[in-house]
Enzyme design. Sequence first.
Site, short mmCIF file in Angstrom:
data_model
loop_
_atom_site.label_atom_id
_atom_site.label_comp_id
_atom_site.label_asym_id
_atom_site.label_seq_id
_atom_site.Cartn_x
_atom_site.Cartn_y
_atom_site.Cartn_z
N SER A 70 0.86 -1.19 0.00
CA SER A 70 0.00 0.00 0.00
C SER A 70 0.89 1.23 0.00
CB SER A 70 -0.96 -0.01 1.19
OG SER A 70 -0.28 -0.20 2.39
N GLY A 120 -0.21 4.62 0.09
CA GLY A 120 -0.90 5.85 0.46
C GLY A 120 -1.70 6.36 -0.72
N GLY A 172 -2.01 4.44 -4.05
CA GLY A 172 -2.78 3.21 -4.21
C GLY A 172 -2.03 1.95 -3.83
N GLY A 187 -5.40 1.45 5.57
CA GLY A 187 -4.63 0.20 5.45
C GLY A 187 -5.45 -1.01 5.88
N ASP A 188 -6.18 -0.86 6.97
CA ASP A 188 -6.99 -1.97 7.45
C ASP A 188 -8.13 -2.27 6.49
OD1 ASP A 188 -5.31 -2.11 9.63
OD2 ASP A 188 -6.61 -0.92 10.92
#
Lengths: 317, 317
Positions: free
Chosen positions: B226, B228, B231, B257-258
């Site tokens: 990931s 930020g 993408g 993120g989760d």
Amino acid sequence: VILVVTLNPALDVTHHVPRVDWSGVNRPVAVRARPGGKGLNVARTLHALGAEVLAVGLAGGITGAAVRSGLSEAGVPAAFTDIAGETRRTFAVVDDHRGRTALFNEPGPPVSAAEYQRFLASYAEALPGCAAVVLSGSLPPGVAQDSYAELTGLAAAASVPAVLDAEGEALLRAAPGRPAIVKPNLAELERCTGRPMSGPAGFDRAAVIGAARELMAAGAQSVVVSLGADGLLAVTGDGLWHAAPPGEAQGNPTGAGDAVVAGLAHGLALGRCWQERLRHAVALGTASAAAPAAGEFRHADYRRLLGDVRIAPGEAG
Amino acid sequence: VILVVTLNPALDVTHHVPRVDWSGVNRPVAVRARPGGKGLNVARTLHALGAEVLAVGLAGGITGAAVRSGLSEAGVPAAFTDIAGETRRTFAVVDDHRGRTALFNEPGPPVSAAEYQRFLASYAEALPGCAAVVLSGSLPPGVAQDSYAELTGLAAAASVPAVLDAEGEALLRAAPGRPAIVKPNLAELERCTGRPMSGPAGFDRAAVIGAARELMAAGAQSVVVSLGADGLLAVTGDGLWHAAPPGEAQGNPTGAGDAVVAGLAHGLALGRCWQERLRHAVALGTASAAAPAAGEFRHADYRRLLGDVRIAPGEAG
């Protein structure tokens, strides 16, 4: 038994963080959670003094359960009235490196009229035969600002002297209940009267005595003002005294104030005369200010300080 | 059912304080307490997507009870293994006025070998028939750093694909368990490899792909990094893709993120192809970044963003 009332207890959580990053992620090096709220600090101090205490008040939810289990672990007898709301937390972030502490005090849970009535019934049941009652700290939302007058009145009816530590409206409205001792600190007295009483040269003795006499005119039987490093000024029906610790008091002012209340209540319960009562209260407050957490003190400090407290009878200002 | 493992859950307490006084007393204007830890954010997101989830892990003490009751209130099924230690808290102080947040993460409770073995037995019992398993977040003290490899291996033996979101040792040691998807973020990948992969011009695509291939050589079946606002970059046995949200992603990076992990696990469980899986994961991550708390998103944002995600097949770097 000394009955200690805490209507708005808290779970006090303390994080020690060496250099706080106020806009980032911190990992506390030490974490501590314990029952708090001024009344519970008083109860712990009395318990450490060997006095029989019973802590009562309002507690609810999972945080309330944590407060109950923390008191039980500390060996402090407690009988809280259960409420539907969740007992509040306080968070302290202690930056040991910079010597700064930030406190975050959650508001108390809402209390219903029925819940307060259930507390009142158990309070009235516990009162008879008590040596003293301590009423300490803020009132949660839903509890009327004149509740301390009602609780003091019930105590008087049961011939139990009351020590009150409150501020603002809760303090002003409590006086008509005729508490045996009211213990504001200087800042609380200033806010109460709207008059400044301290300056660069220390506290204004005449102004403090004047404000104390106003609280007595409203109903308080005596007023003991805590002055930080300047000790205590007691304005009573039996006379006026200034009790001062040796040198500069240092450390935790919250813990010190609660220890002074414990010392005053203990003195009432033991039938100590005013001078002895003040000597013990100042020694206990000074010893507690040096301890790492409210409600704690070293017995050796307390005993040593007893001999060092200076008590001066005062002229009416 | 998607099984979500959180070995080190937390009670996340958030105080909103308009202008924090870092050396004084603050009264938060809003207080919020909810189950946290990365895995529980994933579980909440999956539940909000309508997926069947079961949250498992280790929980103890009064804070553990608060985590359990918070999940129950949110309608998320959970079956935590009880431990003697006290589940940790995290404390966030949000200064809305200055736009700053300070986070205070308590360490996890110590976990005994016997407690971990009891968890392992219930995990092995829950696995058969699960559509996917998510292993997310830090390991509490006492749980071996290679535990995620063991949990992934048990999942593989039960033919359940695993999505892993961990960092540092826990991530490196997990690869031999052959997780279906590993999802580090760019900073975690940099710490893992000790090599910088981002600069003022954005992320270094070749370096990221190289690091992902190293994790695959160690056992991971695919790696989704990931990035930020840039993408996701997916390096898989079936190909390489870059999936980017429209415009600048903003807001809560933890929540994002989760949510990406939840989107990837949901895609695995539904048998979505890689491109669809990534499209949903990016849309969900972007929608969640805009939500006020981790584990939340607006369904309208999610649906709208699905059409705006750009998927580009990549050449091997």
